[in-house]
Design a protein around this motif. Structure first.
Motif, mmCIF file in Angstrom:
data_model
loop_
_atom_site.group_PDB
_atom_site.id
_atom_site.type_symbol
_atom_site.label_atom_id
_atom_site.label_comp_id
_atom_site.label_asym_id
_atom_site.label_seq_id
_atom_site.Cartn_x
_atom_site.Cartn_y
_atom_site.Cartn_z
ATOM 1 N N GLY A 186 -5.986 -1.636 -10.551
ATOM 2 C CA GLY A 186 -5.138 -1.906 -11.703
ATOM 3 C C GLY A 186 -3.967 -2.814 -11.357
ATOM 4 N N HIS A 187 -2.822 -2.559 -11.982
ATOM 5 C CA HIS A 187 -1.662 -3.443 -11.818
ATOM 6 C C HIS A 187 -1.045 -3.336 -10.421
ATOM 7 N N PHE A 188 -1.483 -2.385 -9.614
ATOM 8 C CA PHE A 188 -0.903 -2.211 -8.285
ATOM 9 C C PHE A 188 -1.229 -3.379 -7.350
ATOM 10 N N THR A 189 -2.220 -4.188 -7.718
ATOM 11 C CA THR A 189 -2.523 -5.362 -6.903
ATOM 12 C C THR A 189 -2.203 -6.667 -7.634
ATOM 13 N N ASP A 190 -1.312 -6.604 -8.610
ATOM 14 C CA ASP A 190 -0.943 -7.822 -9.331
ATOM 15 C C ASP A 190 -0.333 -8.869 -8.413
ATOM 16 N N ASP A 191 0.462 -8.432 -7.441
ATOM 17 C CA ASP A 191 1.175 -9.389 -6.599
ATOM 18 C C ASP A 191 0.905 -9.213 -5.108
ATOM 19 N N GLN A 192 -0.158 -8.485 -4.764
ATOM 20 C CA GLN A 192 -0.490 -8.307 -3.358
ATOM 21 C C GLN A 192 -1.965 -7.934 -3.220
ATOM 22 N N PRO A 193 -2.575 -8.219 -2.074
ATOM 23 C CA PRO A 193 -3.951 -7.779 -1.847
ATOM 24 C C PRO A 193 -4.025 -6.256 -1.746
ATOM 25 N N LYS A 194 -5.191 -5.708 -2.015
ATOM 26 C CA LYS A 194 -5.366 -4.260 -1.963
ATOM 27 C C LYS A 194 -5.011 -3.696 -0.585
ATOM 28 N N CYS A 195 -5.293 -4.452 0.475
ATOM 29 C CA CYS A 195 -5.074 -3.934 1.822
ATOM 30 C C CYS A 195 -3.604 -3.713 2.146
ATOM 31 N N LEU A 196 -2.687 -4.226 1.306
ATOM 32 C CA LEU A 196 -1.260 -4.000 1.535
ATOM 33 C C LEU A 196 -0.705 -2.862 0.674
ATOM 34 N N HIS A 197 -1.561 -2.211 -0.092
ATOM 35 C CA HIS A 197 -1.107 -1.054 -0.866
ATOM 36 C C HIS A 197 -0.693 0.057 0.093
ATOM 37 N N PRO A 198 0.413 0.746 -0.164
ATOM 38 C CA PRO A 198 0.847 1.811 0.754
ATOM 39 C C PRO A 198 -0.071 3.024 0.726
ATOM 40 N N LEU A 199 -0.253 3.594 1.901
ATOM 41 C CA LEU A 199 -1.031 4.813 2.071
ATOM 42 C C LEU A 199 -0.392 5.611 3.203
ATOM 43 N N ALA A 200 0.019 6.823 2.918
ATOM 44 C CA ALA A 200 0.707 7.660 3.914
ATOM 45 C C ALA A 200 1.911 6.932 4.512
ATOM 46 N N GLY A 201 2.610 6.192 3.635
ATOM 47 C CA GLY A 201 3.863 5.581 4.046
ATOM 48 C C GLY A 201 3.765 4.206 4.664
ATOM 49 N N ARG A 202 2.569 3.670 4.821
ATOM 50 C CA ARG A 202 2.408 2.341 5.405
ATOM 51 C C ARG A 202 1.328 1.569 4.642
ATOM 52 N N PRO A 203 1.362 0.239 4.705
ATOM 53 C CA PRO A 203 0.253 -0.516 4.123
ATOM 54 C C PRO A 203 -1.069 -0.144 4.788
ATOM 55 N N ILE A 204 -2.137 -0.131 4.007
ATOM 56 C CA ILE A 204 -3.457 0.188 4.538
ATOM 57 C C ILE A 204 -3.758 -0.662 5.767
ATOM 58 N N LEU A 205 -3.480 -1.961 5.661
ATOM 59 C CA LEU A 205 -3.795 -2.876 6.757
ATOM 60 C C LEU A 205 -3.028 -2.533 8.024
ATOM 61 N N GLU A 206 -1.810 -2.045 7.897
ATOM 62 C CA GLU A 206 -1.024 -1.715 9.084
ATOM 63 C C GLU A 206 -1.689 -0.614 9.904
ATOM 64 N N TRP A 207 -2.238 0.397 9.228
ATOM 65 C CA TRP A 207 -2.938 1.458 9.952
ATOM 66 C C TRP A 207 -4.076 0.881 10.783
ATOM 67 N N THR A 208 -4.837 -0.025 10.170
ATOM 68 C CA THR A 208 -5.989 -0.588 10.862
ATOM 69 C C THR A 208 -5.569 -1.495 12.020
ATOM 70 N N LEU A 209 -4.587 -2.343 11.796
ATOM 71 C CA LEU A 209 -4.130 -3.234 12.867
ATOM 72 C C LEU A 209 -3.586 -2.433 14.047
ATOM 73 N N GLN A 210 -2.889 -1.371 13.758
ATOM 74 C CA GLN A 210 -2.369 -0.510 14.812
ATOM 75 C C GLN A 210 -3.509 0.109 15.616
ATOM 76 N N ALA A 211 -4.544 0.569 14.917
ATOM 77 C CA ALA A 211 -5.684 1.188 15.601
ATOM 78 C C ALA A 211 -6.481 0.165 16.399
ATOM 79 N N LEU A 212 -6.612 -1.040 15.875
ATOM 80 C CA LEU A 212 -7.300 -2.094 16.623
ATOM 81 C C LEU A 212 -6.598 -2.372 17.943
ATOM 82 N N LYS A 213 -5.297 -2.481 17.897
ATOM 83 C CA LYS A 213 -4.526 -2.735 19.112
ATOM 84 C C LYS A 213 -4.689 -1.591 20.112
#
Length: 267
Positions: free
Chosen positions: A28-55
């Motif tokens: 819905g409107h939660f991705t009007d101005d950003q990609p879905k992967c930057l939506h917050p989840l558990a206090g951080r953007p979804i992508l941040e969790w993944t990038l942290q785990a990749l590292k």
């Protein structure tokens, strides 16, 4: 004469390609101005969790394929490429933009709308000498049951014989047809990418470029198996989540409050 046995090359990726071009219309409107992967989840953007785990898993190079509101991804990316036709095409076209990376070294392909924990990625990167490897969630039903009243409405088939996947990506009629679940991860050696490229070219020659535009990842993998390709599974017992909608966000946030959530990606 002395004989020595050479250990197989295990093809453990040290680079990743993150596919994050789509808008995520179900958000819905939660991705009007950003990609879905930057939506917050558990206090951080979804992508941040993944990038942290990749590292944490030893992935030293990351290429992100963006599309919708791609400039918002720049602060998070080592390397960012923008898919100009993201709105008219599916996931395989995004993957094709990373062809030069895929030709150079073993690569972990990662969906941008999943939050993956280091535990899950460690299992996904387990030893395998194969060229096309699909990490699969063996605990998928625990997650899907939190997301959907009927998990079969969204799940896809995955039938295998041992580690070899026999079919993938169809609509299941029963739980027996879902022995595990595709989790938005794919491991490719350069040789494996070459094999998938051949299948893509065959589809384009047989059905036209528009068919490739519509092709999603499990559709490609299904065509690869049907065409005689060898697809191997690596088991992952949870430790990740997929976010398709605000209902998913709410379900995951609730689950993280429960003890011993099998798919806790923060671990």
């Amino acid at each position: 004469m002395d004989r020595t046995t050479q250990a197989p090359v295990m093809n453990r990726p040290q680079q990743a390609v993150v596919l994050a071009a789509g808008r995520g219309s179900r958000m819905g409107h939660f991705t009007d101005d950003q990609p879905k992967c930057l939506h917050p989840l558990a206090g951080r953007p979804i992508l941040e969790w993944t990038l942290q785990a990749l590292k944490a898993s030893g992935i030293t190079k990351v290429l992100v394929i963006g599309g919708w509101q791609a400039t918002a991804l720049q602060p998070w990316c080592d390397v960012l490429r923008v898919h100009p036709r993201w709105a008219q095409t599916n996931m395989v076209r995004s993957l094709m933009l990373a062809a030069d990376w895929l030709q150079q070294a073993p690569t972990l392909v990662v969906y941008g709308d999943g939050a993956y924990g280091a535990r899950a990625l460690s299992a996904a990167l387990g030893e395998s000498p194969n060229d096309v490897v699909v990490p699969v969630d063996t605990c998928w039903l625990a997650l899907w049951s939190r997301r959907f009243a009927n998990p079969l409405e969204d799940a896809e088939t995955l039938v295998r014989d041992g580690r070899r996947i026999l079919s993938i990506g169809q609509r299941p009629r029963s739980l027996e047809e879902v022995q595990a679940q595709f989790m938005g991860l794919l491991r490719l050696t350069p040789q494996g990418w070459g094999q998938l490229q051949q299948r893509i070219h065959h589809i384009a020659a047989d059905r036209g470029e528009a068919a490739v535009d519509r092709l999603d990842m499990t559709g490609l993998l299904s065509a690869f198996v049907t065409g005689g390709g060898t697809l191997h599974a690596v088991d992952v017992p949870g430790g990740w989540v997929e976010i398709d909608s605000q209902n998913d966000v709410a379900a995951v946030e609730r689950a993280l409050l429960a003890p011993e959530f099998s798919h806790d990606f923060r671990v």
